[in-house]
Write an enzyme that holds these catalytic residues in place. Sequence first.
Site, short mmCIF file in Angstrom:
data_model
loop_
_atom_site.label_atom_id
_atom_site.label_comp_id
_atom_site.label_asym_id
_atom_site.label_seq_id
_atom_site.Cartn_x
_atom_site.Cartn_y
_atom_site.Cartn_z
N GLY A 292 0.84 -1.19 0.00
CA GLY A 292 0.00 0.00 0.00
C GLY A 292 0.87 1.25 0.00
N ARG A 293 1.61 1.39 1.11
CA ARG A 293 2.48 2.56 1.27
C ARG A 293 3.44 2.73 0.09
NH1 ARG A 293 3.79 3.87 6.49
NH2 ARG A 293 3.08 1.77 6.97
N TYR A 334 2.74 6.47 15.72
CA TYR A 334 3.86 5.57 15.44
C TYR A 334 5.22 6.22 15.67
CZ TYR A 334 0.22 3.40 12.45
OH TYR A 334 -0.92 2.85 11.94
N CYS A 361 -5.81 20.44 20.42
CA CYS A 361 -5.57 20.55 21.87
C CYS A 361 -5.07 19.25 22.47
CB CYS A 361 -6.84 21.00 22.57
SG CYS A 361 -7.25 22.67 22.12
N GLU A 362 -3.91 18.83 22.06
CA GLU A 362 -3.25 17.63 22.58
C GLU A 362 -1.76 17.88 22.49
OE1 GLU A 362 -4.70 14.67 23.56
OE2 GLU A 362 -6.73 15.23 22.97
N TYR A 390 -1.71 6.52 4.62
CA TYR A 390 -2.21 6.54 6.00
C TYR A 390 -2.27 7.96 6.57
CZ TYR A 390 -1.14 1.66 5.21
OH TYR A 390 -1.07 0.42 4.66
#
Length: 436
Positions: A292-293, A334, A361-362, A390
Amino acid sequence: MVLQTQFAQIRDRSLYIDDVDAMDLVKKYGTPLYVMSEGHIRHQLNELKTKFLDKYDHVLPLFASKSFSCLEIYRITSEFGIGIDCVSAGEISIALKAGFDPHKIYFHGNNKLPSEIDYAIAHDVDHFVIDNFYEIELVEKYAKKYDKTIYATVRVVPEIKAGGHGYIQTGHKDTKFGFSARNGIYLKAIQQIVDSAHIEFEGIHCHIGSQVFDLYAYISAMHRFVRFAYEIYDQLGVMVKVINAGGGYGIAYTKKDEPLEFETITSEIMNIIKDGYDKRGWDMPMVLVEPGRYVVGNAGITLYTVGSVKDIPDVRTYMSVDGGMTDNIRTALYDAQYDGIIVNKAYERRDTKVTVAGKICESADIVVKEIMLPYPEPGDIFAQFSTGAYHYSMSSNYNQLPKPAVVFTYQGKSKLVIRRQTFDDLIAFDVQEDYQ
Ligand SMILES: Cc1ncc(COP(=O)(O)O)c(C=O)c1O
């Protein structure tokens, strides 16, 4: 700094993607913006075609479409005569709307819902990668309902640890994916399939993980799979006619990454299977791979506008952009590393160590952990490289941020493929109902 695609270049004081000036894209479509180089995607799909599909008899490359799923990618993929891997009825529905041949769709997933299995079979998807005993019952039930035959490969755990991060390792013994080979569990599953009236056992599947750079991991997995094929024949008298060797081919996000050549991996896979089957005097099985990637990862460049810039003395410089973990969750999830440039300062010295933060806000909302850039200022345009896989497919509306648009570039032109969400889109599913 690495621009991991021949389809993008820094020249004429800007960044060009398929010969389209990134600054023109910003003016036309705004930011944040996912730009996908169709030139790169077509190049990679052509590699799958010419270096695998056309090179060997009885093979099929699949594009693992969870990495980037939308109508346009399915349309383009179908031009190359290859198949796709889908992991939900949602992905299947988009592929079918794009006109993708249902017989070239391979349905994956560790908990396919009854409704999804029903949908897939009703719409002529007939290749299933079977993951668990419950699924065997469900597939039999719905295949019977529509009086169809489903061709099954059985996902078996090779017990190999590979992949760029713990969360993208899938072939080790403690995994939610597939049947364990311990205590003959996978053999029981195959026997159950062989005994089913509407499922035809075809072979075995493995996917060891993603962002894999270790050739030996593929070699070990294939040796193990040949041994599984022997065991299946010796114990059950059943031939493995299909081996799906999975995907996971690592790509370069930064200059530290050293990807394997596609043909290096696939020729090892083919040689090991051939040797193993030759030893028993068996015909070569059909072989599938499903990257995929590798197809879309380096095609993507995300363009952001820089907002606040904060220097924390003796700590770091934070540069905040107008997106974040909503359009790029991979850094938080990741610990992914990336490269990029400030497009309007493409020729200035990269003398400042910067952390690119999002606007969510994290504290985990980091876009690029550490990168050397020219000193940033509000209004600069930051281009993050290798965001094709992704990113859009994992995007969310957290903090009620509308999802960015997706634009494709090709041969000096651009086109909108997914429009930017609006505030109305954010409430499109809200309803006002009285209690009943
Ligand atoms: C079963 C399976 N096949 C293929 C892939 C594609 O992996 P990649 O995009 O790393 O090639 C995945 C990714 O999660 C997967 O789960």
